[in-house]
Scaffold this motif. Structure first.
Motif, PDB file in Angstrom:
ATOM      1  N   VAL A 113       0.873  -1.372  -0.119  1.00  4.15           N
ATOM      2  CA  VAL A 113       0.085  -0.033  -0.001  1.00  4.15           C
ATOM      3  C   VAL A 113       0.770   1.000  -0.226  1.00  4.15           C
ATOM      4  O   VAL A 113       0.745   2.088  -0.597  1.00  4.15           O
ATOM      5  N   LEU A 114       1.925   1.209   0.747  1.00  4.14           N
ATOM      6  CA  LEU A 114       2.736   2.274   0.975  1.00  4.14           C
ATOM      7  C   LEU A 114       3.539   2.452  -0.539  1.00  4.14           C
ATOM      8  O   LEU A 114       3.709   3.831  -0.818  1.00  4.14           O
ATOM      9  N   ILE A 115       3.942   1.415  -1.062  1.00  9.80           N
ATOM     10  CA  ILE A 115       4.662   1.765  -2.513  1.00  9.80           C
ATOM     11  C   ILE A 115       3.678   2.243  -3.715  1.00  9.80           C
ATOM     12  O   ILE A 115       3.888   3.167  -4.139  1.00  9.80           O
ATOM     13  N   ALA A 129      16.141  -1.987  -5.487  1.00 13.82           N
ATOM     14  CA  ALA A 129      14.996  -2.145  -4.179  1.00 13.82           C
ATOM     15  C   ALA A 129      15.199  -3.341  -3.654  1.00 13.82           C
ATOM     16  O   ALA A 129      15.222  -4.355  -4.365  1.00 13.82           O
ATOM     17  N   GLY A 130      15.279  -3.427  -2.422  1.00 15.25           N
ATOM     18  CA  GLY A 130      15.273  -4.535  -1.565  1.00 15.25           C
ATOM     19  C   GLY A 130      16.459  -5.505  -1.687  1.00 15.25           C
ATOM     20  O   GLY A 130      16.646  -6.525  -1.475  1.00 15.25           O
ATOM     21  N   GLY A 131      17.421  -4.797  -2.235  1.00 20.13           N
ATOM     22  CA  GLY A 131      18.726  -5.529  -2.604  1.00 20.13           C
ATOM     23  C   GLY A 131      18.913  -5.993  -3.834  1.00 20.13           C
ATOM     24  O   GLY A 131      19.838  -6.727  -4.300  1.00 20.13           O
ATOM     25  N   ASN A 143       4.243  -8.766  -3.043  1.00 20.86           N
ATOM     26  CA  ASN A 143       5.491  -8.535  -3.762  1.00 20.86           C
ATOM     27  C   ASN A 143       5.621  -7.724  -4.696  1.00 20.86           C
ATOM     28  O   ASN A 143       4.583  -7.370  -5.347  1.00 20.86           O
ATOM     29  N   THR A 144       6.761  -7.363  -5.052  1.00 18.96           N
ATOM     30  CA  THR A 144       7.227  -6.557  -6.377  1.00 18.96           C
ATOM     31  C   THR A 144       7.947  -7.456  -7.246  1.00 18.96           C
ATOM     32  O   THR A 144       8.818  -8.183  -6.848  1.00 18.96           O
ATOM     33  N   PRO A 157       9.781  -9.376  -1.557  1.00 19.22           N
ATOM     34  CA  PRO A 157       8.766  -8.837  -0.752  1.00 19.22           C
ATOM     35  C   PRO A 157       8.692  -7.500  -0.541  1.00 19.22           C
ATOM     36  O   PRO A 157       9.707  -6.629  -0.263  1.00 19.22           O
ATOM     37  N   ASN A 158       7.585  -6.837  -0.635  1.00 20.24           N
ATOM     38  CA  ASN A 158       7.327  -5.501  -0.377  1.00 20.24           C
ATOM     39  C   ASN A 158       7.814  -4.857   0.817  1.00 20.24           C
ATOM     40  O   ASN A 158       8.415  -3.610   0.940  1.00 20.24           O
TER      41      ASN A 158
END
Length: 272
Positions: A113-115, A129-131, A143-144, A157-158
Motif C-alpha cells: 500500500v505504501l509503495i 530495491a530490496g537489494g 511482492n514486487t 517482498p514489499n
C-alpha cells in the motif's frame, strides 16, 4: 400439517415482516455489489487517465470493491436482525488472531500500500530495491516483480523494499556517467586532458548542458587519476559508458599515454 397451517395463520404478520426484511437484505447486497463495481470501475478509469500503472489500478480497485461490499453485507445482516456490533467484534477478534499468525504477510501488504501511495517507482523503470536491481514489471499485494538485466524474474517482498533505500535510475531523464581514468606519473597531464576531451567531443550522445567535467582527482601510489563526468540521456547510459571506456583506452594508447599497473619496489640489502 394442520399445526403448520395454524402456525402460519397465527404468525402471518411476523412472516411477512421477515420476508420483507429478507428481500430488502438481498436488494441491499445486489445494489451494494453494483455500487462497488461501479465505483471501482470509475476509479480505474480516472487513474488510467492520469497514467497510473495497471498493477496499481487493479490493486486499489480490488481494495475499494471489497470495502464497499463488506459494508453492504453488514447493512444486509443488520436489516434481517443480526446484531452487527457483536458480529464486528467477532470479525475483529478473528482478524487479530489471523494477523498475529500472518505478521509477515500483513507487513508485505502494508508495504505494498505504501509503495502504491508514494510511488517510488513505476512499471518499466530500472531500480535498485530490496537489494535487487532490475526493471519493475508489476507491483502485487505481497511482492514486487523485478526483471534483472540477465532476464531473471525476482519476486521481492514489499516489506523488504520499504525497509531499505530505493534507488530509481529511470525517474530522471538524464544521468551522469562517472569514469575514473588512471595514467602513469610520467604522462603529460595537459596532453592527457586534451586526449580525454577529444574522445568526449567525438561522442554525439553526450549532452551539451550540463557540460562535462574532466579534472585531476587523486594522486595514488601508482597512478594519477582523472575523473571524466559527461551527462547523457538515461536511456543511453550503459551504451555511452562502455563506448567511452573503449575509446579512451584506444586514444591513450595512440598518444603514448600509459595506464600503469600496480607495482611494488622491493630492495634487498646485503649484510656487510
Amino acid at each position: 400439517m394442520d399445526q403448520v397451517v395454524t402456525w402460519i395463520s397465527e404468525n402471518q404478520e411476523l412472516i411477512l415482516s421477515y420476508t420483507v426484511k429478507f428481500i430488502v437484505a438481498i436488494i441491499i447486497l445486489i445494489v451494494g455489489k453494483m455500487i462497488a463495481n461501479s465505483v471501482a470501475k470509475m476509479m480505474g478509469k480516472g487513474m488510467e487517465k492520469r497514467g497510473t500503472d495497471k498493477a496499481v489500478i487493479s490493486f486499489l480497485s480490488a481494495i475499494v470493491k471489497s470495502v464497499i461490499f463488506i459494508a453492504a453485507i453488514l447493512m444486509a445482516l443488520s436489516q434481517v436482525g443480526v446484531e452487527t456490533t457483536s458480529f464486528i467484534a467477532i470479525l475483529g477478534a478473528a482478524g487479530l488472531a489471523i494477523g498475529l499468525s500472518l505478521q509477515g504477510s500483513l507487513s508485505n501488504m502494508a508495504s505494498g500500500v505504501l509503495i502504491i501511495l508514494f510511488r517510488p517507482f513505476r512499471a518499466g523503470e530500472y531500480v535498485d530495491a530490496g537489494g535487487v536491481s532490475g526493471t519493475v514489471n508489476e507491483v502485487n499485494i505481497f511482492n514486487t516483480v523485478l526483471k534483472t538485466p540477465d532476464n531473471k524474474v525476482v519476486f521481492v517482498p514489499n516489506a523488504q523494499i520499504t525497509s531499505q533505500p530505493i534507488t530509481n535510475y529511470s525517474r530522471e531523464d538524464t544521468r551522469r556517467v562517472d569514469l575514473l581514468i588512471g595514467v602513469s606519473y610520467d604522462a603529460d597531464l595537459h596532453k592527457t586532458k586534451e586526449v580525454l576531451e577529444s574522445v568526449l567531443a567525438a561522442e554525439s550522445r553526450l549532452l551539451k548542458d550540463p557540460a562535462w567535467n574532466i579534472q585531476v582527482h587523486a594522486l595514488n601510489s601508482s597512478s594519477v587519476d582523472f575523473i571524466v563526468r559527461p551527462w547523457v540521456k538515461s536511456t543511453d547510459y550503459w551504451g555511452v559508458y562502455w563506448d567511452l571506456m573503449r575509446e579512451i583506452k584506444l586514444a591513450l594508447d595512440n598518444n603514448g599515454i600509459g595506464i600503469p599497473y600496480p607495482q611494488m619496489d622491493v630492495h634487498f640489502h646485503k649484510p656487510e
